[in-house]
Design a protein around this motif. Structure first.
Motif, PDB file in Angstrom:
ATOM      1  N   UNK A 171       0.821  -1.210   0.000  1.00 31.06           N
ATOM      2  CA  UNK A 171       0.000   0.000   0.000  1.00 31.06           C
ATOM      3  C   UNK A 171       0.853   1.257   0.000  1.00 31.06           C
ATOM      4  N   UNK A 172       2.149   1.123   0.311  1.00 33.76           N
ATOM      5  CA  UNK A 172       3.046   2.273   0.243  1.00 33.76           C
ATOM      6  C   UNK A 172       3.156   2.824  -1.168  1.00 33.76           C
ATOM      7  N   UNK A 173       2.746   2.024  -2.142  1.00 32.69           N
ATOM      8  CA  UNK A 173       2.795   2.467  -3.528  1.00 32.69           C
ATOM      9  C   UNK A 173       1.539   3.231  -3.926  1.00 32.69           C
ATOM     10  N   UNK A 174       0.548   3.299  -3.025  1.00 31.18           N
ATOM     11  CA  UNK A 174      -0.698   3.999  -3.334  1.00 31.18           C
ATOM     12  C   UNK A 174      -0.472   5.515  -3.342  1.00 31.18           C
TER      13      UNK A 174
ATOM     14  N   UNK B 160      -0.806  13.334   1.571  1.00 31.13           N
ATOM     15  CA  UNK B 160      -0.507  13.859   2.904  1.00 31.13           C
ATOM     16  C   UNK B 160       0.653  14.852   2.834  1.00 31.13           C
ATOM     17  N   UNK B 161       0.554  15.910   3.608  1.00 37.18           N
ATOM     18  CA  UNK B 161       1.475  17.039   3.438  1.00 37.18           C
ATOM     19  C   UNK B 161       2.935  16.697   3.713  1.00 37.18           C
ATOM     20  N   UNK B 162       3.216  15.708   4.566  1.00 39.83           N
ATOM     21  CA  UNK B 162       4.622  15.361   4.823  1.00 39.83           C
ATOM     22  C   UNK B 162       5.220  14.498   3.720  1.00 39.83           C
ATOM     23  N   UNK B 163       4.397  14.000   2.808  1.00 42.23           N
ATOM     24  CA  UNK B 163       4.887  13.150   1.723  1.00 42.23           C
ATOM     25  C   UNK B 163       5.624  14.019   0.711  1.00 42.23           C
ATOM     26  N   UNK B 164       6.950  14.015   0.777  1.00 43.98           N
ATOM     27  CA  UNK B 164       7.770  14.869  -0.069  1.00 43.98           C
ATOM     28  C   UNK B 164       8.422  14.099  -1.209  1.00 43.98           C
ATOM     29  N   UNK B 165       7.785  13.021  -1.606  1.00 40.52           N
ATOM     30  CA  UNK B 165       8.243  12.270  -2.771  1.00 40.52           C
ATOM     31  C   UNK B 165       7.473  12.727  -4.002  1.00 40.52           C
ATOM     32  N   UNK B 166       7.846  12.180  -5.146  1.00 39.83           N
ATOM     33  CA  UNK B 166       7.087  12.453  -6.369  1.00 39.83           C
ATOM     34  C   UNK B 166       5.642  12.040  -6.172  1.00 39.83           C
ATOM     35  N   UNK B 167       5.421  10.951  -5.453  1.00 36.94           N
ATOM     36  CA  UNK B 167       4.077  10.477  -5.137  1.00 36.94           C
ATOM     37  C   UNK B 167       3.231  11.600  -4.534  1.00 36.94           C
TER      38      UNK B 167
ATOM     39  N   UNK C 268       8.671  10.604   3.626  1.00 39.84           N
ATOM     40  CA  UNK C 268       8.328  11.804   4.380  1.00 39.84           C
ATOM     41  C   UNK C 268       9.469  12.813   4.386  1.00 39.84           C
ATOM     42  N   UNK C 269       9.132  14.036   4.753  1.00 40.25           N
ATOM     43  CA  UNK C 269      10.123  15.107   4.870  1.00 40.25           C
ATOM     44  C   UNK C 269      11.240  14.723   5.826  1.00 40.25           C
ATOM     45  N   UNK C 270      10.892  14.014   6.908  1.00 39.09           N
ATOM     46  CA  UNK C 270      11.893  13.642   7.905  1.00 39.09           C
ATOM     47  C   UNK C 270      12.960  12.726   7.295  1.00 39.09           C
ATOM     48  N   UNK C 271      12.553  11.898   6.335  1.00 44.87           N
ATOM     49  CA  UNK C 271      13.492  10.956   5.733  1.00 44.87           C
ATOM     50  C   UNK C 271      14.585  11.638   4.926  1.00 44.87           C
ATOM     51  N   UNK C 272      14.400  12.913   4.618  1.00 41.18           N
ATOM     52  CA  UNK C 272      15.442  13.633   3.879  1.00 41.18           C
ATOM     53  C   UNK C 272      16.709  13.822   4.713  1.00 41.18           C
ATOM     54  N   UNK C 273      16.641  13.485   6.006  1.00 43.62           N
ATOM     55  CA  UNK C 273      17.860  13.494   6.831  1.00 43.62           C
ATOM     56  C   UNK C 273      18.942  12.621   6.209  1.00 43.62           C
ATOM     57  N   UNK C 274      18.531  11.573   5.490  1.00 41.44           N
ATOM     58  CA  UNK C 274      19.499  10.653   4.894  1.00 41.44           C
ATOM     59  C   UNK C 274      20.366  11.327   3.835  1.00 41.44           C
ATOM     60  N   UNK C 275      19.871  12.428   3.255  1.00 41.19           N
ATOM     61  CA  UNK C 275      20.664  13.100   2.219  1.00 41.19           C
ATOM     62  C   UNK C 275      21.903  13.773   2.802  1.00 41.19           C
TER      63      UNK C 275
ATOM     64  N   UNK D 207      10.914  18.821  -1.892  1.00 34.27           N
ATOM     65  CA  UNK D 207      11.117  17.927  -3.036  1.00 34.27           C
ATOM     66  C   UNK D 207      11.851  18.668  -4.146  1.00 34.27           C
ATOM     67  N   UNK D 208      11.465  19.910  -4.405  1.00 36.43           N
ATOM     68  CA  UNK D 208      12.158  20.696  -5.425  1.00 36.43           C
ATOM     69  C   UNK D 208      13.629  20.896  -5.032  1.00 36.43           C
ATOM     70  N   UNK D 209      13.879  21.046  -3.729  1.00 39.50           N
ATOM     71  CA  UNK D 209      15.254  21.131  -3.258  1.00 39.50           C
ATOM     72  C   UNK D 209      16.034  19.856  -3.539  1.00 39.50           C
ATOM     73  N   UNK D 210      15.373  18.709  -3.422  1.00 39.71           N
ATOM     74  CA  UNK D 210      16.031  17.437  -3.744  1.00 39.71           C
ATOM     75  C   UNK D 210      16.387  17.367  -5.222  1.00 39.71           C
ATOM     76  N   UNK D 211      15.511  17.890  -6.070  1.00 39.11           N
ATOM     77  CA  UNK D 211      15.827  17.899  -7.503  1.00 39.11           C
ATOM     78  C   UNK D 211      17.051  18.774  -7.769  1.00 39.11           C
ATOM     79  N   UNK D 212      17.158  19.894  -7.063  1.00 43.53           N
ATOM     80  CA  UNK D 212      18.350  20.749  -7.205  1.00 43.53           C
ATOM     81  C   UNK D 212      19.596  19.992  -6.773  1.00 43.53           C
TER      82      UNK D 212
END
Length: 407
Positions: A230-233, A237-244, A318-325, A389-394
Motif C-alpha cells: 500500500x506504500x505504492x498507493x 498527505x502534506x509530509x509526503x515529499x516524494x514524487x508520489x 516523508x520530509x523527515x526521511x530527507x535526513x538521509x541526504x 522535493x524541489x530542493x532534492x531535484x536541485x
C-alpha cells in the motif's frame, strides 16, 4: 562537534515537548508495533494497532498502520517492554547521541583534526544539526537518526574499505539500513558500476538476511506484511515529499491544500511515469560515467546521486526521511571540498546546494505557519508544500553536474 550537531535538535525537542506540548506520532507506531509482537500478534494488523492505542490512551494518526519491514518491529520489542514515556525518551536520546557521534566521526574521517580548520569543522557540525529534517525526525520520534550511523559507516567502508572483507561489511551495514528505510537499497547500482561488488553483495545479504532472521524468530508477526504494498498507493498527505505526494496533491485536495487540477487525471500512472523517469535518468548518468565511478571520487558522487534519487523517488517518503541526504552531501564535500572551502564550487553549484538546504527550510516554515490552502494563493500554497522535493531535484542536478567534472 557532536554537541554542536545536536544543539539545535535538542532545543527543538525541548520546545516541542515542554512549550508546545505536542506529541510524537511516529514513535507511537513503533512502540505499538513492538508491543503487538510481544503479545504474539502481527504489527501489520491495523485494527489491533488501533485497539492497542486506545487501550494505552495513546492518540496517533494510524494512517496505513505500521509500514516498516519486520526486523524493525523486532528491534522495538525491548523498548515496547517499557512504559511509553520512558521508551520515547530513551529512543530520542539514543537517536540524538547516534546523530551527534556520527557527524563528529564523519567530519574527522573526511577532514582530520588539523587545528587550523577547527572553526570550519564546528560550523559544518552545527549546519548538519540545522538541517530541518533532523529536527523533524526528533520531535516526531522518527527512525532516521538511528539509521544514519548504519548508512554513514556503511558508505565509508564501501568507499574506503582497505580489503574485500571491510567493503563487504560496509555493504552489510547498508543492507541493515535498507531494512528500516528502503532507500539505501538503491546503492546496489552505483556500487556495482563502481566495481565494488563485495559491497553491493553485502547490501543484498544484509537486507535479505535480516528479513529471514526476523521471520524465523517471529513468524506470526509477518502476517499481513503484504499490506506494505500500500506504500505504492497515491498519498497527498502534506509530509509526503516524494514524487508520489507532489503528483497526488496536484489532483486531490487535503486539509491544508487545494488541488491545482481537481480530479484531472489518475495520480498513480503519472506518479509511476515520473518516478520511472527519475530512475532512468539516474541510471543513465551513472552508466555514462561508469569509468569515473571506478575512482574514489566518482564512486562517492555516484553513491550520493543514487541516494538523493532514492529519497526523492521513494513512494510516501516523508520530509523527515530527507535526513538521509546528509550522507550524500557529506560524501560530496569530502571529495570535492577537502579543505571545507565552498569556493571550490562554481556559482551554479553553490546555488544548487543552497536550493537543497533552502527548500527544506522553506518547507519547515510552511509547516510552522500552515497558510490557508484556498483562495487566490491556493496554487502557490500547493507548490510550497512540495518545496523540499524541489530542493532534492536541485541536489540531484548538483551531483549529476559534479559527476561529469574530471576533478
Amino acid at each position: 562537534m557532536a554537541l554542536a550537531a545536536i544543539a539545535v535538535p535538542v532545543l527543538g525537542w525541548i520546545a516541542w515537548t515542554l512549550v508546545l506540548r505536542l506529541g510524537s506520532n511516529d514513535f507511537h507506531d513503533y512502540w505499538l508495533a513492538g508491543r503487538l509482537v510481544l503479545d504474539g500478534r502481527s504489527p501489520y494488523d491495523i485494527g489491533a494497532l488501533r485497539d492497542l492505542a486506545a487501550q494505552q490512551h495513546l492518540s496517533l494518526e494510524v494512517g496505513g498502520g505500521y509500514s516498516y519491514p519486520l526486523p524493525f518491529a523486532l528491534a522495538m520489542v525491548p523498548l515496547a517492554a517499557l512504559p511509553f514515556e520512558v521508551a520515547l525518551v530513551i529512543f530520542n536520546a539514543a537517536s540524538l547521541a547516534a546523530f551527534g557521534l556520527t557527524v563528529a566521526a564523519w567530519i574527522m574521517w573526511a577532514y582530520g583534526r588539523s587545528p587550523d580548520r577547527s572553526r570550519r569543522r564546528l560550523a559544518l557540525a552545527l549546519g548538519a544539526g540545522l538541517y530541518p529534517p533532523v529536527y523533524g525526525t526528533v520531535v516526531n520520534g522518527q527512525a532516521n537518526l538511528v539509521v544514519l550511523p548504519l548508512l554513514a559507516v556503511g558508505a565509508v567502508l564501501a568507499l574506503d574499505g582497505a580489503d574485500a572483507r571491510r567493503r563487504l561489511g560496509g555493504g552489510l551495514l547498508l543492507g541493515l539500513a535498507a531494512v528500516v528505510k528502503l532507500v539505501p537499497a538503491v546503492l546496489i547500482v552505483p556500487l556495482a558500476l563502481a566495481r565494488r561488488f563485495g559491497a553491493a553483495a553485502g547490501v543484498v545479504a544484509g537486507g535479505l538476511g535480516a528479513l529471514a532472521i526476523a521471520v524465523a524468530i517471529a513468524p506470526w508477526a509477518a502476517a499481513g506484511s503484504g499490506g506494505l504494498a500500500s506504500n505504492l498507493d497515491p498519498d497527498p498527505y502534506y509530509t509526503n515529499q516524494s514524487i508520489n505526494g507532489f503528483v497526488t496533491r496536484l489532483v486531490q485536495p487535503t486539509s491544508r491544500t487545494s488541488a491545482l487540477f481537481p480530479q484531472a487525471f489518475e495520480p498513480r500512472p503519472a506518479m509511476i511515469v515520473l518516478t520511472a523517469f527519475l530512475a532512468a535518468a539516474t541510471a543513465l548518468v551513472l552508466w555514462h560515467y561508469r569509468a569515473t565511478l571506478a575512482t574514489r571520487r566518482g564512486a562517492a558522487i555516484g553513491i550520493g546521486l543514487a541516494l538523493v534519487a532514492g529519497v526523492a523517488g521513494a513512494p510516501k517518503d516523508s520530509f523527515w526521511n530527507e535526513s538521509l541526504t546528509l550522507v550524500a552531501v557529506g560524501l560530496l564535500l569530502a571529495v570535492d571540498a577537502p579543505d571545507l572551502a565552498l569556493s571550490r564550487f562554481g556559482r551554479i553549484d553553490r546555488g544548487l546546494l543552497a536550493g537543497w538546504f533552502g527548500g527544506a527550510v522553506l518547507w519547515a516554515g510552511v509547516w510552522a505557519v500552515e497558510p490557508v490552502g484556498g483562495g487566490p494563493t491556493a496554487g502557490l500554497v500547493n507548490l510550497l508544500w512540495s518545496s523540499s522535493l524541489f530542493g532534492l531535484f536541485a541536489l540531484w542536478l548538483l551531483f549529476a553536474r559534479r559527476l561529469r567534472r574530471p576533478c
